[in-house]
Every structure is written in C-alpha cells, then in structure tokens.
Scaffold this motif. Structure first.
Motif, PDB file in Angstrom:
ATOM      1  N   GLY A 198       8.293  -4.273   2.624  1.00 30.31           N
ATOM      2  CA  GLY A 198       8.598  -4.046   1.210  1.00 30.31           C
ATOM      3  C   GLY A 198       8.015  -2.762   0.668  1.00 30.31           C
ATOM      4  N   ARG A 199       7.700  -1.818   1.577  1.00 29.59           N
ATOM      5  CA  ARG A 199       7.117  -0.544   1.145  1.00 29.59           C
ATOM      6  C   ARG A 199       8.169   0.556   1.119  1.00 29.59           C
ATOM      7  N   LEU A 200       7.997   1.448   0.166  1.00 34.45           N
ATOM      8  CA  LEU A 200       8.841   2.628   0.018  1.00 34.45           C
ATOM      9  C   LEU A 200       7.959   3.845   0.246  1.00 34.45           C
ATOM     10  N   LEU A 201       8.379   4.733   1.142  1.00 34.98           N
ATOM     11  CA  LEU A 201       7.653   5.975   1.380  1.00 34.98           C
ATOM     12  C   LEU A 201       8.277   7.062   0.522  1.00 34.98           C
ATOM     13  N   MET A 222       0.098   3.445  -5.169  1.00 34.22           N
ATOM     14  CA  MET A 222       0.612   4.245  -4.077  1.00 34.22           C
ATOM     15  C   MET A 222      -0.567   4.649  -3.200  1.00 34.22           C
ATOM     16  N   ASP A 223      -0.406   4.534  -1.894  1.00 32.36           N
ATOM     17  CA  ASP A 223      -1.502   4.921  -1.005  1.00 32.36           C
ATOM     18  C   ASP A 223      -1.485   6.429  -0.748  1.00 32.36           C
ATOM     19  N   ALA A 224      -2.457   6.924   0.009  1.00 32.07           N
ATOM     20  CA  ALA A 224      -2.616   8.357   0.266  1.00 32.07           C
ATOM     21  C   ALA A 224      -1.430   8.949   1.036  1.00 32.07           C
ATOM     22  N   LYS A 225      -0.685   8.118   1.744  1.00 32.69           N
ATOM     23  CA  LYS A 225       0.477   8.596   2.499  1.00 32.69           C
ATOM     24  C   LYS A 225       1.750   8.622   1.659  1.00 32.69           C
ATOM     25  N   GLY A 226       1.669   8.179   0.407  1.00 35.72           N
ATOM     26  CA  GLY A 226       2.839   8.164  -0.467  1.00 35.72           C
ATOM     27  C   GLY A 226       3.649   6.884  -0.388  1.00 35.72           C
ATOM     28  N   ARG A 227       3.044   5.830   0.150  1.00 34.13           N
ATOM     29  CA  ARG A 227       3.747   4.546   0.245  1.00 34.13           C
ATOM     30  C   ARG A 227       3.388   3.669  -0.944  1.00 34.13           C
ATOM     31  N   LEU A 228       4.403   2.997  -1.462  1.00 30.36           N
ATOM     32  CA  LEU A 228       4.137   2.024  -2.519  1.00 30.36           C
ATOM     33  C   LEU A 228       4.843   0.729  -2.182  1.00 30.36           C
ATOM     34  N   MET A 229       4.173  -0.345  -2.510  1.00 34.61           N
ATOM     35  CA  MET A 229       4.693  -1.683  -2.251  1.00 34.61           C
ATOM     36  C   MET A 229       5.523  -2.108  -3.451  1.00 34.61           C
ATOM     37  N   LEU A 230       6.779  -2.446  -3.211  1.00 39.59           N
ATOM     38  CA  LEU A 230       7.623  -2.931  -4.310  1.00 39.59           C
ATOM     39  C   LEU A 230       7.135  -4.300  -4.756  1.00 39.59           C
ATOM     40  N   PRO A 231       6.981  -4.496  -6.055  1.00 39.43           N
ATOM     41  CA  PRO A 231       6.620  -5.821  -6.557  1.00 39.43           C
ATOM     42  C   PRO A 231       7.708  -6.842  -6.168  1.00 39.43           C
ATOM     43  N   THR A 232       7.296  -8.060  -5.925  1.00 39.84           N
ATOM     44  CA  THR A 232       8.200  -9.107  -5.447  1.00 39.84           C
ATOM     45  C   THR A 232       9.409  -9.286  -6.355  1.00 39.84           C
ATOM     46  N   ALA A 233       9.198  -9.297  -7.664  1.00 40.20           N
ATOM     47  CA  ALA A 233      10.310  -9.518  -8.601  1.00 40.20           C
ATOM     48  C   ALA A 233      11.350  -8.397  -8.492  1.00 40.20           C
ATOM     49  N   LEU A 234      10.902  -7.181  -8.314  1.00 38.99           N
ATOM     50  CA  LEU A 234      11.828  -6.049  -8.173  1.00 38.99           C
ATOM     51  C   LEU A 234      12.520  -6.103  -6.819  1.00 38.99           C
ATOM     52  N   LYS A 235      11.763  -6.427  -5.803  1.00 45.40           N
ATOM     53  CA  LYS A 235      12.328  -6.530  -4.447  1.00 45.40           C
ATOM     54  C   LYS A 235      13.440  -7.583  -4.406  1.00 45.40           C
ATOM     55  N   LYS A 236      13.242  -8.694  -5.104  1.00 47.88           N
ATOM     56  CA  LYS A 236      14.271  -9.750  -5.151  1.00 47.88           C
ATOM     57  C   LYS A 236      15.545  -9.225  -5.816  1.00 47.88           C
ATOM     58  N   GLN A 237      15.389  -8.462  -6.894  1.00 47.28           N
ATOM     59  CA  GLN A 237      16.557  -7.914  -7.575  1.00 47.28           C
ATOM     60  C   GLN A 237      17.309  -6.923  -6.700  1.00 47.28           C
TER      61      GLN A 237
END
Length: 157
Positions: A92-95, A12-27
């Motif tokens: 593919g980022r979630l804040l 997670m970056d300093a702004k609270g964003r996290l990149m969803l892993p590709t396998a999870l994003k596909k699901q």
C-alpha cells in the motif's frame, strides 16, 4: 465516474515512500491494478495523483488540441512536465519521485486530499496554510462558482 472522498494525513519516509491510509486505499482499490500518474499541480505547489483511467480521459481531451498552435504546444509541454507513471505496491505504499518531492517541497508530514477524481499530495504545512488563507474570498468564490447551479436532481441544496 470516480468520486474520491476525504483528507488524510500520513508520513513520507526518507526514500519518498508514503503509505496510503486504509480508507483511501479502499476507495482506490478498483484502480490499483491499472496504476497511476503523478504530476505537478498547475496552480499550487502540490502534486496530483491520477488513476490511470482518469489520466487517459484527460489525455484524450488534450490530444484534440492542435499541436501546430504554439500556445497549445507550450501548454502541453508544461502540463506534462515531470509526469511519472507510478504504482502502489502490495504493502500500500506509493513511491513519489525525487524531482516531484522537491517541486512540492514535501517533508515528512503529508496530506492526501481528495479532489473529486484525483488525489492531491501536499506538504502538511503548505496544505494547512492554503486552506486557512482567504476565508472571505472562499465565500465569494463559492457563490460565484456554485451559486448559479440550478439542476438538483436529488433535492439537495
């Protein structure tokens, strides 16, 4: 019925964003268009990410509670405290909202863990601690929770 599978580590970056892993994003691809709800977990210091369709089903069930019963009203208030509607952007980022980052004590290292039809969002260290705790208790819990299920339509045990 949605059945999400897997445990994924991400940052997670300093702004609270996290990149969803590709396998999870596909699901979650069929759910991306409708958005998600993120909320505090009831039993642990983690967050729960609900696809909107799953959240709507839960809200239909909760909407049947009598709001003139104080216990029900108090439960609804606490259960929905801090609830936020969120989207996953085109990258593919979630804040994760700041108040929820603080609640779950999320640092840079994050674990996204499937919980059947939702995703739990954990600080990595907290997740590892809770998984490692109580090995023998888990054996007893598994037997108590799953031991009496007899209907096995596909022959698996």
């Amino acid at each position: 019925m949605l059945n999400i599978t897997g445990t994924y580590e991400c940052k997670m970056d300093a702004k609270g964003r996290l990149m969803l892993p590709t396998a999870l994003k596909k699901q979650l691809a069929p759910e991306l268009q409708d958005g998600f709800v993120v909320k505090r977990a009831v039993f642990n210091s983690c967050l729960e990410l609900y696809p909107m369709a799953q959240w709507d089903l839960l809200m239909q069930r909760m909407n049947k509670l009598n709001r003139f019963n104080k216990k029900n009203n108090d439960f609804i208030r606490k259960f929905t405290a801090g609830v936020k509607i969120v989207e996953i952007d085109t990258a593919g980022r979630l804040l994760v909202p700041k108040d929820l980052v603080e609640f779950a004590q999320l640092e840079k290292e994050i674990v996204l863990s499937s919980a059947i039809n939702i995703v739990e969002i954990w600080d990595k260290e907290s997740y590892e601690n809770i998984i490692a705790a109580g090995g023998e208790d888990f054996e007893n819990q598994a037997q108590e929770v799953m031991g009496d299920i007899m209907e096995i339509p596909d022959g698996l045990s």
